[in-house]
Design a protein around this motif. Sequence first.
Motif, PDB file in Angstrom:
ATOM      1  N   GLU A   1     -11.280   7.386  -2.389  1.00 41.36           N
ATOM      2  CA  GLU A   1     -10.881   5.980  -3.607  1.00 41.36           C
ATOM      3  C   GLU A   1     -11.178   5.706  -4.965  1.00 41.36           C
ATOM      4  O   GLU A   1     -12.113   5.773  -4.974  1.00 41.36           O
ATOM      5  N   ILE A   2     -10.631   6.183  -5.660  1.00 35.59           N
ATOM      6  CA  ILE A   2     -11.110   6.134  -7.672  1.00 35.59           C
ATOM      7  C   ILE A   2     -10.562   5.580  -8.358  1.00 35.59           C
ATOM      8  O   ILE A   2     -10.537   5.518  -9.412  1.00 35.59           O
ATOM      9  N   GLY A   3      -9.200   5.627  -7.780  1.00 37.54           N
ATOM     10  CA  GLY A   3      -7.945   3.934  -8.130  1.00 37.54           C
ATOM     11  C   GLY A   3      -6.845   4.196  -7.630  1.00 37.54           C
ATOM     12  O   GLY A   3      -6.178   4.713  -6.720  1.00 37.54           O
ATOM     13  N   GLU A   4      -5.643   2.743  -8.880  1.00 34.46           N
ATOM     14  CA  GLU A   4      -4.005   3.694  -8.180  1.00 34.46           C
ATOM     15  C   GLU A   4      -3.992   3.612  -9.809  1.00 34.46           C
ATOM     16  O   GLU A   4      -3.771   3.022 -10.372  1.00 34.46           O
ATOM     17  N   ILE A   5      -2.805   4.162  -9.750  1.00 31.18           N
ATOM     18  CA  ILE A   5      -1.262   5.086 -10.316  1.00 31.18           C
ATOM     19  C   ILE A   5      -1.355   3.501 -10.640  1.00 31.18           C
ATOM     20  O   ILE A   5      -0.250   3.102  -9.763  1.00 31.18           O
TER      21      ILE A   5
ATOM     22  N   LYS B   1       0.590   7.882  -1.160  1.00 31.40           N
ATOM     23  CA  LYS B   1       1.805   6.630  -1.630  1.00 31.40           C
ATOM     24  C   LYS B   1       2.556   5.848  -0.466  1.00 31.40           C
ATOM     25  O   LYS B   1       3.361   6.475   0.382  1.00 31.40           O
ATOM     26  N   GLY B   2       1.822   4.426  -0.340  1.00 29.62           N
ATOM     27  CA  GLY B   2       2.327   3.744   0.379  1.00 29.62           C
ATOM     28  C   GLY B   2       1.388   4.993   1.714  1.00 29.62           C
ATOM     29  O   GLY B   2       0.865   5.066   2.136  1.00 29.62           O
TER      30      GLY B   2
ATOM     31  N   GLU C   1       9.385  11.230 -15.658  1.00 27.23           N
ATOM     32  CA  GLU C   1       9.847  11.235 -13.831  1.00 27.23           C
ATOM     33  C   GLU C   1       9.278  11.749 -12.861  1.00 27.23           C
ATOM     34  O   GLU C   1       9.437  10.468 -12.464  1.00 27.23           O
ATOM     35  N   SER C   2       8.611  12.102 -12.751  1.00 27.36           N
ATOM     36  CA  SER C   2       8.010  13.636 -12.022  1.00 27.36           C
ATOM     37  C   SER C   2       6.421  12.432 -11.709  1.00 27.36           C
ATOM     38  O   SER C   2       5.773  11.598 -10.714  1.00 27.36           O
ATOM     39  N   ALA C   3       5.947  11.634 -12.978  1.00 21.93           N
ATOM     40  CA  ALA C   3       4.933  10.869 -13.529  1.00 21.93           C
ATOM     41  C   ALA C   3       5.287   9.021 -12.649  1.00 21.93           C
ATOM     42  O   ALA C   3       4.244   8.911 -11.263  1.00 21.93           O
ATOM     43  N   ASP C   4       6.474   8.765 -13.078  1.00 22.23           N
ATOM     44  CA  ASP C   4       6.781   7.929 -12.466  1.00 22.23           C
ATOM     45  C   ASP C   4       6.869   7.522 -11.336  1.00 22.23           C
ATOM     46  O   ASP C   4       6.804   5.983 -10.185  1.00 22.23           O
ATOM     47  N   SER C   5       7.420   8.548 -10.072  1.00 20.38           N
ATOM     48  CA  SER C   5       7.304   8.383  -8.822  1.00 20.38           C
ATOM     49  C   SER C   5       6.268   8.196  -8.372  1.00 20.38           C
ATOM     50  O   SER C   5       6.069   8.130  -6.552  1.00 20.38           O
ATOM     51  N   LEU C   6       4.780   8.066  -8.692  1.00 19.81           N
ATOM     52  CA  LEU C   6       3.541   8.557  -7.884  1.00 19.81           C
ATOM     53  C   LEU C   6       2.815   6.973  -8.360  1.00 19.81           C
ATOM     54  O   LEU C   6       1.865   6.194  -7.964  1.00 19.81           O
TER      55      LEU C   6
ATOM     56  N   GLY D   1       1.463   3.587  -8.062  1.00 20.66           N
ATOM     57  CA  GLY D   1       1.504   2.500  -7.111  1.00 20.66           C
ATOM     58  C   GLY D   1       1.008   3.381  -5.958  1.00 20.66           C
ATOM     59  O   GLY D   1       0.546   2.852  -4.478  1.00 20.66           O
ATOM     60  N   SER D   2       0.628   4.667  -5.883  1.00 25.83           N
ATOM     61  CA  SER D   2      -0.405   5.061  -5.601  1.00 25.83           C
ATOM     62  C   SER D   2      -1.653   5.032  -5.582  1.00 25.83           C
ATOM     63  O   SER D   2      -2.239   4.994  -6.543  1.00 25.83           O
ATOM     64  N   THR D   3      -2.497   5.651  -4.378  1.00 25.67           N
ATOM     65  CA  THR D   3      -3.886   5.501  -4.436  1.00 25.67           C
ATOM     66  C   THR D   3      -4.291   7.204  -4.930  1.00 25.67           C
ATOM     67  O   THR D   3      -3.780   8.330  -3.921  1.00 25.67           O
ATOM     68  N   VAL D   4      -5.039   7.255  -5.420  1.00 25.33           N
ATOM     69  CA  VAL D   4      -5.734   8.336  -5.635  1.00 25.33           C
ATOM     70  C   VAL D   4      -7.281   9.057  -5.884  1.00 25.33           C
ATOM     71  O   VAL D   4      -8.331   7.286  -5.171  1.00 25.33           O
TER      72      VAL D   4
END
Length: 166
Positions: free
Chosen positions: A5-9, A41-42, A72-77, A79-82
């Motif tokens: 993991e390097i981060g969270e969006i 994501k989750g 919109e596609s960025a907003d859908s991610l 809360g996701s982990t990178v």
Amino acid sequence: MKFFEIGEIVKSHGLKGRMKAKSYVENGEDLSSVHEAMIVKGKEEPRGYKVRKIVLHKTYFFLELETIDTVESADSLVGSTVLIPEDDRAALSGDEYYWRDLMGLQVVTEEGRFLGRIESIFPTGSNDVYVCAGGSREILLPAISDVILKIDLDKKEMVVRLLPGL
């Protein structure tokens, strides 16, 4: 292939799919060699993406992924982990370590007395400071050769010499 993991969006940034992410990597770590990322994501299955651009800035980074090109596609991610491949980590010299590799290490004195585990790390002007907790009290350990005698990642152990006042 192993990923870490390097981060969270945390939000989209702009109108063309750029994202801002809270960074889990230390400031100054070189991410320019990152070419692919997994986004989780989750409880969804991880999805792989080609990285167009990733720029570290203090406690966050900006991320641009191929196929993510609208707000919109960025907003859908959000809360996701990178995650990125272990192989994309920049090489370090023999006495340097990634913070994430030090987190959780058992800390013992050179006499073998258990002091706790590395709970967090923070930079100062001249050296990092390791926060050791879980023993009888919290101890701040400066990352200097007089204090940190040995780090064994295989044994998950750090051997230290406590200076007067620590």
